[in-house]
Design a protein around this motif. Structure first.
Motif, PDB file in Angstrom:
ATOM      1  N   ILE A  56       8.112  -4.802  -4.577  1.00 44.35           N
ATOM      2  CA  ILE A  56       8.861  -3.919  -5.003  1.00 44.35           C
ATOM      3  C   ILE A  56       9.602  -3.898  -6.314  1.00 44.35           C
ATOM      4  O   ILE A  56       9.902  -2.747  -6.950  1.00 44.35           O
ATOM      5  N   ASN A  57       9.697  -5.147  -6.591  1.00 39.39           N
ATOM      6  CA  ASN A  57      10.387  -5.269  -7.987  1.00 39.39           C
ATOM      7  C   ASN A  57       9.588  -4.550  -9.240  1.00 39.39           C
ATOM      8  O   ASN A  57      10.058  -4.494 -10.192  1.00 39.39           O
ATOM      9  N   ALA A  58       8.205  -4.425  -8.776  1.00 37.15           N
ATOM     10  CA  ALA A  58       7.549  -3.727 -10.021  1.00 37.15           C
ATOM     11  C   ALA A  58       7.906  -2.358 -10.067  1.00 37.15           C
ATOM     12  O   ALA A  58       7.710  -1.679 -10.959  1.00 37.15           O
ATOM     13  N   TYR A  59       8.688  -1.609  -9.077  1.00 35.35           N
ATOM     14  CA  TYR A  59       9.087  -0.385  -9.205  1.00 35.35           C
ATOM     15  C   TYR A  59      10.459  -0.191  -9.338  1.00 35.35           C
ATOM     16  O   TYR A  59      11.010   0.899 -10.067  1.00 35.35           O
ATOM     17  N   CYS A  60      11.544  -0.987  -8.899  1.00 37.59           N
ATOM     18  CA  CYS A  60      13.076  -0.754  -9.092  1.00 37.59           C
ATOM     19  C   CYS A  60      13.847  -2.138  -8.839  1.00 37.59           C
ATOM     20  O   CYS A  60      13.070  -3.170  -8.387  1.00 37.59           O
ATOM     21  N   ARG A 103       0.673  -1.306   0.103  1.00 38.44           N
ATOM     22  CA  ARG A 103       0.137   0.086   0.038  1.00 38.44           C
ATOM     23  C   ARG A 103       0.990   1.344   0.235  1.00 38.44           C
ATOM     24  O   ARG A 103       0.354   2.397  -0.591  1.00 38.44           O
ATOM     25  N   VAL A 104       1.998   1.245   0.602  1.00 40.80           N
ATOM     26  CA  VAL A 104       2.786   2.373   0.456  1.00 40.80           C
ATOM     27  C   VAL A 104       3.648   2.726  -0.797  1.00 40.80           C
ATOM     28  O   VAL A 104       3.508   3.873  -1.203  1.00 40.80           O
ATOM     29  N   LEU A 105       3.901   1.774  -1.523  1.00 44.47           N
ATOM     30  CA  LEU A 105       4.660   1.678  -2.607  1.00 44.47           C
ATOM     31  C   LEU A 105       4.097   2.996  -3.834  1.00 44.47           C
ATOM     32  O   LEU A 105       4.539   3.871  -4.223  1.00 44.47           O
ATOM     33  N   PRO A 106       2.629   2.743  -3.931  1.00 43.63           N
ATOM     34  CA  PRO A 106       1.977   3.421  -4.603  1.00 43.63           C
ATOM     35  C   PRO A 106       1.809   4.824  -4.620  1.00 43.63           C
ATOM     36  O   PRO A 106       1.887   5.938  -5.251  1.00 43.63           O
TER      37      PRO A 106
END
Ligand SMILES: [Zn+2]
Length: 391
Positions: free
Chosen positions: A343-347, A156-159
């Motif tokens: 996290i791997n969807a972002y970096c 929930r925090v990542l987006p």
């Protein structure tokens, strides 16, 4: 408690951290933060990070506490991710050292969360205190919901961070990764996971009059046999083959002369990058429809497998570890799921932490020497990352 102070040099000129990783580990272990309890763990971290000049921000959802702490600005940006929640004790009577006391005995620090992964968080914070000058951004994303359903944590925090452009160039996760010695293994991917429950229904009756009954057990056996013998794939260089495993088969029948009306089985599948969760779910549905008769199938997916493709960043971390341990760490993708799947969807994601041996066990512990060595490893990673300006 106070972790503040200036970095000092010891008699041999070695740079010491003003934050003692062992004392900070103890303070974290003393918070009984069994998921979803925070029990003061994030406040301990906030206190230490604030003393190092980090801006701390809380993202709390549905009673789950999450912390994002950040220092510096711009690129390159390294994020350390982890969790302060821990798994339950199991049989509390079996612990020989109190699980939330942070006892030091025989050169080991004992307590729930020592390996997974409070000492790694403490080691990273201590390493940060040694590395006070850098160009770019360091952040920490620490969740209180990794060991549970992981619904209200990192996911929930990542987006929200992405929405404001706060995405790192590399994420270092402090989950336990090492096999025999600290720094011997990094994880650069993880398998995906599906769990499920199959219930087959029949008609109860007398064992001597099977013509008046419908026994669901043979249909369950047929489904499980087909699933066990199914060859999903042969694996890859970095991934084991995809596997189906049954964890429980239950009838609950106390009589030997009654054919039961239902049977339940629970199972899990760990999948590699050759598979997609949705395709495997479809395969399971087809097999159960063909062989299960009247049945219910509940499937829960916990993410696809992932592999970090950015080998330059992986190599940067490997070489940093080598400067401390003298040997290049092995790369693998074994073990359970972690927040790396989000996290791997972002970096790019690389995991490097304590040894795996006692994680989730009774009398979980790590050696004080390993805590110090992991602190040195994290300090070397910070140095390599920021010296080379890895955006
Ligand atoms: Zn963990």
């Amino acid at each position: 408690m106070s972790y503040c102070g200036d970095a000092i040099d010891d008699a041999r000129g070695k740079h010491l951290s003003p934050i003692d990783p062992i004392k900070l580990s103890q303070d974290l272990i003393r918070c009984p933060s069994i998921t979803p309890q925070n029990a003061g763990a994030l406040e301990v971290l906030e206190h230490a990070l604030t003393s190092l000049g980090f801006a701390c921000e809380r993202f709390d959802f549905e009673g789950i506490c999450n912390l994002y702490a950040k220092k510096g600005s711009g690129s390159p940006h390294l994020c350390f991710a982890g969790h302060t929640d821990v798994v339950p004790l199991g049989d509390a009577a079996l612990w020989t050292h109190p699980p939330f006391q942070g006892d030091i005995h025989d050169g080991q620090l004992w307590g729930r969360g020592a390996a997974d992964m409070k000492c790694a968080i403490a080691a990273f914070v201590s390493a940060l205190a040694q590395h006070t000058i850098f160009q770019g951004t360091v952040s920490l994303l620490i969740t209180g919901d990794e060991e549970g359903e992981a619904l209200h944590g990192t996911q929930r925090v990542l987006p929200l961070l992405a929405g404001r452009g706060d995405i790192p160039d590399l994420c270092l996760i402090g989950e336990p990764t090492c096999d025999l010695k600290i720094g011997d293994t990094l994880k650069i991917g993880r398998r995906g996971s599906i769990t499920g429950k199959l219930t087959c229904y029949g008609k109860q009756g007398h064992i001597a009059y099977p013509q008046n009954t419908d026994n669901p057990i043979p249909r369950m056996i047929a489904c499980l046999k087909t699933l066990y013998s199914h060859s999903f794939d042969k694996g890859t260089d970095l991934f084991e083959p995809t596997r189906f495993e049954v964890t429980s088969v239950d009838v609950g029948n106390t009589a030997s002369n009654i054919i039961p009306h239902k049977i339940e089985a629970r199972f899990g599948i760990r999948l590699n990058t050759l598979q997609k969760t949705e395709e495997i779910c479809q395969l399971l549905r087809t097999i159960c429809s063909n062989e299960g008769g009247d049945h219910d199938l509940t499937l829960t997916t916990h993410g696809n497998a992932f592999l970090t493709e950015d080998r330059e960043k992986v190599s940067l971390i490997q070489k940093a570890v080598q400067t401390v341990t003298g040997s290049l760490p092995a790369l693998n993708t074994t073990g359970g799921t972690t927040d790396g799947r989000f996290i791997n969807a972002y970096c790019p994601v690389v995991e490097c932490g304590m040894t795996e041996e006692t994680m989730h066990q009774v009398d979980e512990h790590v050696s004080l020497e390993d805590i110090r060595k992991l602190t040195d490893i994290y300090a070397a990673i910070l140095k390599n990352f920021f010296d080379k300006g890895h955006a």
